[in-house]
Design a protein around this motif. Sequence first.
Motif, PDB file in Angstrom:
ATOM      1  N   LEU A  79      85.321  48.635  39.494  1.00 11.96           N
ATOM      2  CA  LEU A  79      84.752  48.172  40.766  1.00 11.96           C
ATOM      3  C   LEU A  79      83.985  46.861  40.589  1.00 11.96           C
ATOM      4  O   LEU A  79      84.057  45.976  41.452  1.00 11.96           O
ATOM      5  CB  LEU A  79      83.864  49.257  41.369  1.00 11.96           C
ATOM      6  CG  LEU A  79      84.619  50.506  41.838  1.00 11.96           C
ATOM      7  CD1 LEU A  79      83.651  51.630  42.179  1.00 11.96           C
ATOM      8  CD2 LEU A  79      85.541  50.187  42.997  1.00 11.96           C
ATOM      9  N   LEU A  80      83.292  46.720  39.483  1.00  8.03           N
ATOM     10  CA  LEU A  80      82.592  45.459  39.208  1.00  8.03           C
ATOM     11  C   LEU A  80      83.581  44.326  38.978  1.00  8.03           C
ATOM     12  O   LEU A  80      83.396  43.213  39.483  1.00  8.03           O
ATOM     13  CB  LEU A  80      81.665  45.627  37.999  1.00  8.03           C
ATOM     14  CG  LEU A  80      80.445  46.517  38.229  1.00  8.03           C
ATOM     15  CD1 LEU A  80      79.780  46.862  36.904  1.00  8.03           C
ATOM     16  CD2 LEU A  80      79.466  45.860  39.183  1.00  8.03           C
ATOM     17  N   ALA A  81      84.650  44.587  38.243  1.00  4.82           N
ATOM     18  CA  ALA A  81      85.662  43.551  37.982  1.00  4.82           C
ATOM     19  C   ALA A  81      86.423  43.200  39.257  1.00  4.82           C
ATOM     20  O   ALA A  81      86.715  42.024  39.504  1.00  4.82           O
ATOM     21  CB  ALA A  81      86.621  44.020  36.896  1.00  4.82           C
ATOM     22  N   ALA A  82      86.728  44.196  40.081  1.00  2.00           N
ATOM     23  CA  ALA A  82      87.440  43.938  41.339  1.00  2.00           C
ATOM     24  C   ALA A  82      86.610  43.058  42.264  1.00  2.00           C
ATOM     25  O   ALA A  82      87.155  42.278  43.049  1.00  2.00           O
ATOM     26  CB  ALA A  82      87.787  45.260  42.031  1.00  2.00           C
ATOM     27  N   ASN A  83      85.297  43.146  42.138  1.00  2.67           N
ATOM     28  CA  ASN A  83      84.387  42.309  42.921  1.00  2.67           C
ATOM     29  C   ASN A  83      84.045  41.004  42.204  1.00  2.67           C
ATOM     30  O   ASN A  83      83.162  40.272  42.640  1.00  2.67           O
ATOM     31  CB  ASN A  83      83.105  43.089  43.241  1.00  2.67           C
ATOM     32  CG  ASN A  83      83.285  44.011  44.418  1.00  2.67           C
ATOM     33  OD1 ASN A  83      83.250  43.582  45.565  1.00  2.67           O
ATOM     34  ND2 ASN A  83      83.497  45.291  44.150  1.00  2.67           N
ATOM     35  N   LYS A  84      84.709  40.750  41.089  1.00  2.09           N
ATOM     36  CA  LYS A  84      84.538  39.522  40.294  1.00  2.09           C
ATOM     37  C   LYS A  84      83.102  39.335  39.790  1.00  2.09           C
ATOM     38  O   LYS A  84      82.599  38.223  39.709  1.00  2.09           O
ATOM     39  CB  LYS A  84      85.029  38.308  41.064  1.00  2.09           C
ATOM     40  CG  LYS A  84      86.507  38.392  41.408  1.00  2.09           C
ATOM     41  CD  LYS A  84      87.002  37.179  42.119  1.00  2.09           C
ATOM     42  CE  LYS A  84      88.461  37.194  42.471  1.00  2.09           C
ATOM     43  NZ  LYS A  84      89.279  38.317  42.302  1.00  2.09           N
ATOM     44  N   ILE A  85      82.480  40.443  39.419  1.00  2.00           N
ATOM     45  CA  ILE A  85      81.122  40.414  38.896  1.00  2.00           C
ATOM     46  C   ILE A  85      81.137  40.447  37.365  1.00  2.00           C
ATOM     47  O   ILE A  85      80.285  39.847  36.721  1.00  2.00           O
ATOM     48  CB  ILE A  85      80.296  41.573  39.488  1.00  2.00           C
ATOM     49  CG1 ILE A  85      80.185  41.376  41.005  1.00  2.00           C
ATOM     50  CG2 ILE A  85      78.919  41.666  38.845  1.00  2.00           C
ATOM     51  CD1 ILE A  85      79.671  42.573  41.754  1.00  2.00           C
ATOM     52  N   ILE A  86      82.105  41.148  36.790  1.00  2.00           N
ATOM     53  CA  ILE A  86      82.334  41.148  35.347  1.00  2.00           C
ATOM     54  C   ILE A  86      83.808  40.846  35.127  1.00  2.00           C
ATOM     55  O   ILE A  86      84.609  40.892  36.067  1.00  2.00           O
ATOM     56  CB  ILE A  86      81.962  42.497  34.680  1.00  2.00           C
ATOM     57  CG1 ILE A  86      82.872  43.631  35.168  1.00  2.00           C
ATOM     58  CG2 ILE A  86      80.484  42.824  34.917  1.00  2.00           C
ATOM     59  CD1 ILE A  86      82.750  44.914  34.374  1.00  2.00           C
ATOM     60  N   SER A  87      84.180  40.583  33.880  1.00  2.00           N
ATOM     61  CA  SER A  87      85.593  40.364  33.582  1.00  2.00           C
ATOM     62  C   SER A  87      86.274  41.705  33.323  1.00  2.00           C
ATOM     63  O   SER A  87      85.607  42.709  33.032  1.00  2.00           O
ATOM     64  CB  SER A  87      85.770  39.440  32.375  1.00  2.00           C
ATOM     65  OG  SER A  87      85.505  40.147  31.185  1.00  2.00           O
ATOM     66  N   GLU A  88      87.564  41.728  33.427  1.00  2.00           N
ATOM     67  CA  GLU A  88      88.311  42.971  33.232  1.00  2.00           C
ATOM     68  C   GLU A  88      88.203  43.498  31.811  1.00  2.00           C
ATOM     69  O   GLU A  88      88.446  44.672  31.567  1.00  2.00           O
ATOM     70  CB  GLU A  88      89.770  42.773  33.624  1.00  2.00           C
ATOM     71  CG  GLU A  88      89.944  42.589  35.114  1.00  2.00           C
ATOM     72  CD  GLU A  88      91.393  42.593  35.544  1.00  2.00           C
ATOM     73  OE1 GLU A  88      92.287  42.727  34.683  1.00  2.00           O
ATOM     74  OE2 GLU A  88      91.624  42.476  36.754  1.00  2.00           O
ATOM     75  N   SER A  89      87.838  42.658  30.864  1.00  2.00           N
ATOM     76  CA  SER A  89      87.751  43.096  29.466  1.00  2.00           C
ATOM     77  C   SER A  89      86.345  43.570  29.083  1.00  2.00           C
ATOM     78  O   SER A  89      86.149  44.104  27.993  1.00  2.00           O
ATOM     79  CB  SER A  89      88.185  41.969  28.531  1.00  2.00           C
ATOM     80  OG  SER A  89      87.337  40.854  28.695  1.00  2.00           O
ATOM     81  N   ASP A  90      85.367  43.381  29.956  1.00  2.00           N
ATOM     82  CA  ASP A  90      84.007  43.821  29.643  1.00  2.00           C
ATOM     83  C   ASP A  90      83.933  45.347  29.610  1.00  2.00           C
ATOM     84  O   ASP A  90      84.433  46.013  30.517  1.00  2.00           O
ATOM     85  CB  ASP A  90      83.004  43.315  30.684  1.00  2.00           C
ATOM     86  CG  ASP A  90      82.767  41.824  30.601  1.00  2.00           C
ATOM     87  OD1 ASP A  90      83.087  41.221  29.554  1.00  2.00           O
ATOM     88  OD2 ASP A  90      82.261  41.260  31.586  1.00  2.00           O
ATOM     89  N   GLU A  91      83.306  45.873  28.571  1.00  2.00           N
ATOM     90  CA  GLU A  91      83.130  47.317  28.471  1.00  2.00           C
ATOM     91  C   GLU A  91      81.754  47.681  29.010  1.00  2.00           C
ATOM     92  O   GLU A  91      80.755  47.042  28.669  1.00  2.00           O
ATOM     93  CB  GLU A  91      83.250  47.777  27.019  1.00  2.00           C
ATOM     94  CG  GLU A  91      83.128  49.288  26.884  1.00  2.00           C
ATOM     95  CD  GLU A  91      83.373  49.762  25.469  1.00  2.00           C
ATOM     96  OE1 GLU A  91      84.524  50.086  25.154  1.00  2.00           O
ATOM     97  OE2 GLU A  91      82.407  49.787  24.686  1.00  2.00           O
ATOM     98  N   MET A  92      81.706  48.689  29.846  1.00  2.00           N
ATOM     99  CA  MET A  92      80.445  49.166  30.396  1.00  2.00           C
ATOM    100  C   MET A  92      80.013  50.422  29.650  1.00  2.00           C
ATOM    101  O   MET A  92      80.814  51.312  29.371  1.00  2.00           O
ATOM    102  CB  MET A  92      80.572  49.466  31.885  1.00  2.00           C
ATOM    103  CG  MET A  92      80.794  48.235  32.753  1.00  2.00           C
ATOM    104  SD  MET A  92      79.360  47.132  32.818  1.00  2.00           S
ATOM    105  CE  MET A  92      79.882  45.812  31.728  1.00  2.00           C
TER     106      MET A  92
END
Length: 144
Positions: free
Chosen positions: A108-121
């Motif tokens: 959800l964060l990546a879809a909103n362009k807040i983090i990159s798709e490769s960032d691990e939460m």
Amino acid sequence: MSKADVAKWDITVFPDGRGLPPGHGTAKEGRVLYLQKCASCHGDQGQGATAEDLVSGPTPPTAGHPNKAIGSYWPYATTIFDFVRRAMPPSAPGSLSSDELYALTAYLLAANKIISESDEMDALSLPKVEMPNRNGFVPIDAKK
């Protein structure tokens, strides 16, 4: 009500990350889960269907455009984790594992362009995410 009953619901996650459980996940993992467990209500791209839209641009809500999607409204990334853990999916709230919750939150964060798709939460990285509307709320003076 017993202490064990209360402990099941003592799962609050605070903006600073207190209460986050061990686990981790990426947007790539979360996309698969999102399509399986969320898309039927929130749309394939988070654009909304029978439930609210989750993905939007970073423009904060206004009186004329009261969008409360994650990217434009939510002040803390930890709130996403907390809400999804408590309430989703509607047919089985509380059924997602910590890894699934981190992955869905990352998606959800990546879809909103807040983090990159490769960032691990995980419990360390999630509270550090700076949400676009972080300063759009007035804090209250609540006692801890």
